[in-house]
Design an enzyme around this catalytic site. Structure first.
Site, PDB file in Angstrom:
ATOM      1  N   HIS A 138     -13.183   2.457   0.541  1.00 14.20           N
ATOM      2  CA  HIS A 138     -13.132   1.400   1.572  1.00 14.20           C
ATOM      3  C   HIS A 138     -13.700   0.085   1.038  1.00 14.20           C
ATOM      4  CE1 HIS A 138     -13.527   4.671   4.954  1.00 14.20           C
ATOM      5  NE2 HIS A 138     -12.255   4.378   4.738  1.00 14.20           N
ATOM      6  N   ASN A 162       0.876  -1.170   0.000  1.00 15.10           N
ATOM      7  CA  ASN A 162       0.000   0.000   0.000  1.00 15.10           C
ATOM      8  C   ASN A 162       0.919   1.227   0.000  1.00 15.10           C
ATOM      9  OD1 ASN A 162      -1.813   2.048   0.456  1.00 15.10           O
ATOM     10  ND2 ASN A 162      -2.767   1.106   2.238  1.00 15.10           N
ATOM     11  N   ARG A 191      -2.664  -2.108  -3.371  1.00 15.05           N
ATOM     12  CA  ARG A 191      -3.882  -1.328  -3.160  1.00 15.05           C
ATOM     13  C   ARG A 191      -3.833  -0.130  -4.113  1.00 15.05           C
ATOM     14  NH1 ARG A 191      -5.214   3.254   1.095  1.00 15.05           N
ATOM     15  NH2 ARG A 191      -7.453   3.376   0.719  1.00 15.05           N
ATOM     16  N   ARG A 228     -13.268  15.173   8.263  1.00 11.64           N
ATOM     17  CA  ARG A 228     -14.061  15.444   7.052  1.00 11.64           C
ATOM     18  C   ARG A 228     -15.520  15.689   7.397  1.00 11.64           C
ATOM     19  NH1 ARG A 228     -12.133  10.190   3.842  1.00 11.64           N
ATOM     20  NH2 ARG A 228     -10.364  10.030   5.239  1.00 11.64           N
ATOM     21  N   GLU A 247      -8.127  -5.508   5.525  1.00  8.97           N
ATOM     22  CA  GLU A 247      -8.017  -5.117   4.122  1.00  8.97           C
ATOM     23  C   GLU A 247      -6.847  -5.820   3.428  1.00  8.97           C
ATOM     24  OE1 GLU A 247      -9.377  -0.708   3.661  1.00  8.97           O
ATOM     25  OE2 GLU A 247      -8.800  -0.972   5.738  1.00  8.97           O
TER      26      GLU A 247
END
Ligand code: AMP
Length: 406
Positions: A184, A7, A95, A245, A387
């Site tokens: 996600h 990643n 990823r 956010r 993940e």
């Protein structure tokens, strides 16, 4: 089969080496501050069940190539390694954040795939270019080993147009590719798969609402293993309230702030991404800090918690309507897995939707576990996300089923 999961961020490189025969992690780690005066490499290997962690490097890591060299050294060196040589790695799973509409599954990377990923750079300017650097460094250092791209967006590509289109002039979709993509995806896919398995149900006939609450937060309505809607949008700014956010706001607020305060679009984008959410309301973005403040009587921390839980509750209601029948709601990621107070606030007074939490089960800790009351029509689960494992699984699938296209 050994799969190396990568990643790559703009100044970091996260990695995990897994043995996919047993789905066990052999080694994991993180290179940080790439390009800065002093970098840092944290590496852990798992000889048995015991993990030893080492921060092993403390000088400049000039670029991702050097970072990858360090990682290869670590995983192959006698004192820190878990394999004798890098040739033992059978495939590398990367990823990649934004696959656009081109990719609805993981795919072996070739020139055409890289071009298509590059063409999506404008949709994810902070992520895709870094992901591509990771891919190119791996291609150079692992000669001949297949590289696979696993996209954050691919799980959401099954959404129908009524869910992914925005009510803008249609040409903005056709010309600028403005639509809901969702993010996600590997996390929602992983916990959805695990939920069906743990409930001993066929994924094709299981309807789920998956709730990923971490620094970034998103939800998905999953019918029979296929995503029907998700809360993040064209970018990861939309939907739930997050650490920094805003999530959903009235879009006209942007023009209003610009007009009232003379701010430019960049500054407003920063405001919405970095200064809003939990931080914007109470000054803290880490959920543990917010609870500590609320416990000390800080009213704004309490307000932030209530807003956070309320937004998730509203989306649960919306996704019950989207799915018609819901078999389970699944909580995952840092907050979803660990924060029983937030879970209880979310599930409060949802009896009308057939959702009833068992308070005692909700307070338990540990791995995957049901937390619903015996008379709850909808099951409630906490399932730790993974993940990296999902990327590794998808990498194995891509290598065993797909052929390079160019
Ligand atoms: P993630 O992005 O999945 O790593 O999640 C990060 C978020 O999870 C942060 O807001 C953390 O404060 C939160 N978190 C981690 N552990 C806990 C915990 N035990 N209780 C509440 N929140 C937690």
């Amino acid at each position: 089969m050994k799969v190396f999961v990568v990643n790559a961020g703009s100044s970091s490189l996260k990695y995990q080496l897994l043995d996919m025969r047993t789905e066990t992690v052999l080694a994991t780690g993180l290179v940080e501050r790439i390009g800065e005066a002093i970098g840092r490499v944290t590496h852990k290997r798992f000889p048995d069940t015991e993990a030893e962690e080492k921060t092993v490097f403390d000088e400049a890591v000039t670029d991702h190539k050097m970072a990858m060299h360090r990682v290869i050294d670590l995983i192959t060196a006698p004192d820190t390694g878990v394999i004798a040589e890098k040739a033992e790695i059978d495939a590398i799973g990367h990823r990649v954040v934004q696959g656009g509409e081109v990719f609805n599954r993981s795919i072996i990377i070739d020139t055409a795939v890289k071009e298509a990923v590059r063409a999506n750079n404008p949709l994810a300017p902070l992520h895709n270019p870094a992901n591509l650097v990771g891919i190119e460094v791996a291609e150079a250092l692992f000669n001949g080993t297949p590289n696979v791209a696993v996209f954050d967006t691919e799980f959401h590509q099954t959404m129908p147009a009524r869910a992914f289109l925005y009510a803008l002039p249609y040409r903005y979709y056709k010309e600028l590719r403005i639509r809901r993509y969702g993010y996600h995806g590997t996390s929602h896919k992983y916990v959805a798969g695990q939920a069906a398995r743990l409930m001993d149900r066929k994924p094709e006939s299981t309807n789920l609402i998956t709730v990923h609450l971490g620094n970034g937060c998103s939800m998905a309505a999953v019918a029979g293993g296929r995503c029907m809607d998700t809360s993040m949008g064209m970018t990861p700014l939309a939907g739930l309230m997050m650490g920094t956010r805003s999530g959903d706001i009235d879009p006209a607020i942007i023009a209003y702030i610009a007009h009232q305060q003379g701010l430019g679009v960049r500054e407003i984008d920063d405001l919405l991404n970095k200064e809003s959410g939990l931080k914007g309301i109470c000054g803290a973005n880490d959920m543990r800090d917010i609870h500590a403040r609320a416990d000390r009587g800080d009213d704004m921390a309490r307000q932030a918690l209530e807003m956070f839980a309320y937004r998730v509750k509203k989306y649960i209601g919306a996704y019950v309507a989207v799915l018609g029948r819901v078999d389970a709601v699944v909580f995952t990621a840092g907050i979803g897995e660990n924060d029983d107070v937030i879970r209880a606030m979310i599930c409060q007074d949802l009896d009308g939707l057939g959702i009833r939490l068992d308070e005692e089960k909700n307070r338990t800790r540990g791995g995957a576990r049901p937390i619903h009351a015996a008379d709850s029509r909808v099951a409630l689960w906490v399932i730790p996300t993974n993940e990296e494992l999902q990327i590794a699984r998808d990498t194995v699938t891509a290598v065993s089923t797909s052929a390079p296209t160019g």
